[in-house]
Write a protein that holds these residues in place. Structure first.
Motif, mmCIF file in Angstrom:
data_model
loop_
_atom_site.group_PDB
_atom_site.id
_atom_site.type_symbol
_atom_site.label_atom_id
_atom_site.label_comp_id
_atom_site.label_asym_id
_atom_site.label_seq_id
_atom_site.Cartn_x
_atom_site.Cartn_y
_atom_site.Cartn_z
ATOM 1 N N GLU A 1 14.492 -42.421 -35.300
ATOM 2 C CA GLU A 1 13.607 -41.519 -36.007
ATOM 3 C C GLU A 1 14.425 -40.700 -37.006
ATOM 4 O O GLU A 1 15.625 -40.493 -36.828
ATOM 5 C CB GLU A 1 12.896 -40.586 -35.026
ATOM 6 N N SER A 2 13.771 -40.216 -38.041
ATOM 7 C CA SER A 2 14.485 -39.507 -39.115
ATOM 8 C C SER A 2 15.215 -38.267 -38.592
ATOM 9 O O SER A 2 16.302 -37.933 -39.068
ATOM 10 C CB SER A 2 13.510 -39.112 -40.224
ATOM 11 N N TYR A 3 14.634 -37.587 -37.591
ATOM 12 C CA TYR A 3 15.274 -36.371 -37.096
ATOM 13 C C TYR A 3 16.530 -36.652 -36.271
ATOM 14 O O TYR A 3 17.259 -35.731 -35.916
ATOM 15 C CB TYR A 3 14.283 -35.521 -36.291
ATOM 16 N N LYS A 4 16.788 -37.936 -35.989
ATOM 17 C CA LYS A 4 17.983 -38.302 -35.233
ATOM 18 C C LYS A 4 19.140 -38.749 -36.140
ATOM 19 O O LYS A 4 20.164 -39.219 -35.648
ATOM 20 C CB LYS A 4 17.665 -39.404 -34.221
ATOM 21 N N GLN A 5 18.963 -38.605 -37.445
ATOM 22 C CA GLN A 5 20.042 -38.991 -38.357
ATOM 23 C C GLN A 5 21.311 -38.209 -38.031
ATOM 24 O O GLN A 5 21.269 -37.002 -37.789
ATOM 25 C CB GLN A 5 19.613 -38.743 -39.805
ATOM 26 N N GLY A 6 22.412 -38.910 -38.023
ATOM 27 C CA GLY A 6 23.694 -38.301 -37.695
ATOM 28 C C GLY A 6 24.012 -38.304 -36.211
ATOM 29 O O GLY A 6 25.105 -37.886 -35.805
ATOM 30 N N GLU A 7 23.083 -38.794 -35.381
ATOM 31 C CA GLU A 7 23.273 -38.739 -33.933
ATOM 32 C C GLU A 7 23.793 -40.035 -33.325
ATOM 33 O O GLU A 7 24.153 -40.062 -32.139
ATOM 34 C CB GLU A 7 21.955 -38.365 -33.238
ATOM 35 N N THR A 8 23.842 -41.121 -34.092
ATOM 36 C CA THR A 8 24.207 -42.395 -33.471
ATOM 37 C C THR A 8 25.614 -42.403 -32.864
ATOM 38 O O THR A 8 25.811 -43.052 -31.831
ATOM 39 C CB THR A 8 24.035 -43.564 -34.458
ATOM 40 N N PRO A 9 26.609 -41.687 -33.415
ATOM 41 C CA PRO A 9 27.889 -41.626 -32.702
ATOM 42 C C PRO A 9 27.753 -41.000 -31.312
ATOM 43 O O PRO A 9 28.498 -41.355 -30.384
ATOM 44 C CB PRO A 9 28.771 -40.776 -33.620
ATOM 45 N N THR A 10 26.802 -40.080 -31.165
ATOM 46 C CA THR A 10 26.565 -39.465 -29.858
ATOM 47 C C THR A 10 25.979 -40.488 -28.892
ATOM 48 O O THR A 10 26.331 -40.506 -27.711
ATOM 49 C CB THR A 10 25.625 -38.257 -29.978
ATOM 50 N N PHE A 11 25.077 -41.342 -29.381
ATOM 51 C CA PHE A 11 24.530 -42.393 -28.520
ATOM 52 C C PHE A 11 25.662 -43.288 -28.013
ATOM 53 O O PHE A 11 25.667 -43.704 -26.850
ATOM 54 C CB PHE A 11 23.509 -43.242 -29.277
ATOM 55 N N ILE A 12 26.609 -43.586 -28.896
ATOM 56 C CA ILE A 12 27.750 -44.406 -28.483
ATOM 57 C C ILE A 12 28.581 -43.678 -27.430
ATOM 58 O O ILE A 12 29.059 -44.286 -26.462
ATOM 59 C CB ILE A 12 28.607 -44.794 -29.704
ATOM 60 N N GLU A 13 28.726 -42.374 -27.577
ATOM 61 C CA GLU A 13 29.459 -41.597 -26.570
ATOM 62 C C GLU A 13 28.739 -41.625 -25.225
ATOM 63 O O GLU A 13 29.383 -41.635 -24.170
ATOM 64 C CB GLU A 13 29.658 -40.157 -27.049
ATOM 65 N N HIS A 14 27.416 -41.635 -25.240
ATOM 66 C CA HIS A 14 26.656 -41.765 -23.991
ATOM 67 C C HIS A 14 26.961 -43.107 -23.325
ATOM 68 O O HIS A 14 27.184 -43.172 -22.105
ATOM 69 C CB HIS A 14 25.156 -41.670 -24.265
ATOM 70 N N ILE A 15 26.930 -44.169 -24.107
ATOM 71 C CA ILE A 15 27.225 -45.498 -23.581
ATOM 72 C C ILE A 15 28.633 -45.543 -23.017
ATOM 73 O O ILE A 15 28.874 -46.040 -21.902
ATOM 74 C CB ILE A 15 27.045 -46.558 -24.692
ATOM 75 N N LYS A 16 29.570 -45.010 -23.785
ATOM 76 C CA LYS A 16 30.972 -44.979 -23.357
ATOM 77 C C LYS A 16 31.130 -44.205 -22.043
ATOM 78 O O LYS A 16 31.853 -44.630 -21.137
ATOM 79 C CB LYS A 16 31.836 -44.352 -24.457
ATOM 80 N N ALA A 17 30.444 -43.065 -21.934
ATOM 81 C CA ALA A 17 30.549 -42.250 -20.720
ATOM 82 C C ALA A 17 30.003 -43.006 -19.513
ATOM 83 O O ALA A 17 30.556 -42.912 -18.398
ATOM 84 C CB ALA A 17 29.793 -40.938 -20.902
ATOM 85 N N GLY A 18 28.918 -43.744 -19.705
ATOM 86 C CA GLY A 18 28.370 -44.529 -18.607
ATOM 87 C C GLY A 18 29.314 -45.623 -18.153
ATOM 88 O O GLY A 18 29.508 -45.830 -16.947
ATOM 89 N N VAL A 19 29.922 -46.327 -19.108
ATOM 90 C CA VAL A 19 30.872 -47.385 -18.764
ATOM 91 C C VAL A 19 32.105 -46.797 -18.079
ATOM 92 O O VAL A 19 32.621 -47.363 -17.105
ATOM 93 C CB VAL A 19 31.271 -48.191 -20.020
ATOM 94 N N ARG A 20 32.570 -45.661 -18.572
ATOM 95 C CA ARG A 20 33.722 -45.002 -17.947
ATOM 96 C C ARG A 20 33.412 -44.652 -16.483
ATOM 97 O O ARG A 20 34.213 -44.922 -15.581
ATOM 98 C CB ARG A 20 34.108 -43.738 -18.700
ATOM 99 N N ALA A 21 32.239 -44.071 -16.247
ATOM 100 C CA ALA A 21 31.860 -43.699 -14.881
ATOM 101 C C ALA A 21 31.770 -44.924 -13.979
ATOM 102 O O ALA A 21 32.177 -44.882 -12.808
ATOM 103 C CB ALA A 21 30.532 -42.947 -14.901
ATOM 104 N N LEU A 22 31.263 -46.019 -14.519
ATOM 105 C CA LEU A 22 31.198 -47.264 -13.745
ATOM 106 C C LEU A 22 32.595 -47.748 -13.371
ATOM 107 O O LEU A 22 32.842 -48.162 -12.232
ATOM 108 C CB LEU A 22 30.471 -48.341 -14.554
ATOM 109 N N SER A 23 33.514 -47.684 -14.334
ATOM 110 C CA SER A 23 34.873 -48.185 -14.100
ATOM 111 C C SER A 23 35.612 -47.382 -13.042
ATOM 112 O O SER A 23 36.570 -47.868 -12.442
ATOM 113 C CB SER A 23 35.675 -48.167 -15.406
ATOM 114 N N GLU A 24 35.155 -46.149 -12.803
ATOM 115 C CA GLU A 24 35.828 -45.263 -11.856
ATOM 116 C C GLU A 24 35.262 -45.338 -10.442
ATOM 117 O O GLU A 24 35.771 -44.671 -9.539
ATOM 118 C CB GLU A 24 35.743 -43.821 -12.370
#
Length: 264
Positions: A32-55
């Motif tokens: 959505e237009s109001y989420k512009q600039g947020e996609t790096p944050t979505f990637i950080e969410h994904i990264k955090a989930g994978v990190r938690a799984l690895s631990e």
């Protein structure tokens, strides 16, 4: 190998279409237009989930989010999983790692309540209908903690608060939010209004069964994905979960009904 006992939920907020930049170019996303600039944050969410799984060798990672855009049948959840693979799990997992088998895409949720409910059910299915998680970790925006943890997970859904963890990563321009869900500084005015509106809506309607919240889900369900909690009555009976059927055929937890994850 021991069954998983820890559910990690990464809530979807957009759809990565694929592309040579592996998600690091916002043009590769449907948002959505109001989420512009947020996609790096979505990637950080994904990264955090994978990190938690690895631990945690007994964790199950569920990317959660339905097919919410008419441009593609691709779900938020599957696009997040695709992005994790495209980025080689950010170095937290290696190709062929056993943990890859403990990553699922929950592709039906159309709001934050169902991110949690449907993910709980996917965990139960993954274990062969044998067990519910003993612990839950939710990954999302920091400013959504009050809704996801307090209102949904520990409130309406009834998961024990002492067994819930939250990883909150805010998008640019948002100040960190305290554990009580109050802003500690300036936030984007429109986003803050939306946060407060949503909290108010869910406070009045904890299971999202009223027209206001069911209407939002219908608007997002452009591919008419089934919103029943279980595959059939037999599976629902086996689960021990009490559900209510809404006028449009979708389902929600029954208020004060059985919550088998309390016994996990």
């Amino acid at each position: 190998m021991s069954l998983p006992n820890h559910l990690i939920i990464v809530c979807g907020h957009g759809i990565w279409k694929g592309g040579p930049k592996n998600g690091w170019d916002e043009a590769e996303w449907l948002i959505e237009s109001y989420k512009q600039g947020e996609t790096p944050t979505f990637i950080e969410h994904i990264k955090a989930g994978v990190r938690a799984l690895s631990e945690d060798k007994r964790a199950l990672l569920v990317f959660s989010g339905g097919s919410t855009r008419p441009e593609t049948r691709l779900s938020e959840a599957q696009s997040y999983h695709n992005l994790a693979i495209a980025n080689s799990y950010f170095g937290f997992l290696s190709s062929g790692d056993e943990a890859e088998s403990r990553i699922l895409a929950e592709e039906r949720a159309l709001d934050s309540y169902y991110n949690i409910v449907f993910s709980l059910i996917e965990f139960w299915r993954f274990t062969g209908h044998r067990t519910w998680p003993e612990h839950v970790t939710i990954v999302s925006h920091g400013f959504k903690r009050a809704r996801l943890v307090d209102a949904h997970c520990c409130g309406a859904i009834g998961f024990p608060p002492d067994r819930v963890a939250f990883i909150g990563i805010n998008p640019p321009g948002m100040e960190e939010v305290t554990n009580e869900g109050r802003g500690t500084g300036n936030m984007k005015a429109d986003a803050m209004r939306g946060v407060q509106l949503a909290i108010g809506q869910w406070a009045k309607d904890p299971h999202g069964v009223g027209e206001e919240l069911t209407g939002k889900r219908r608007a997002r369900n452009c591919w008419k994905v089934d919103q029943g909690m279980f595959r059939d009555y037999e599976e629902q009976s086996l689960s021990g979960v009490d559900v209510q059927v809404l006028p449009d055929g979708t389902e929600a937890l029954l208020d004060d009904g059985s919550r088998p994850w309390n016994k996990a």
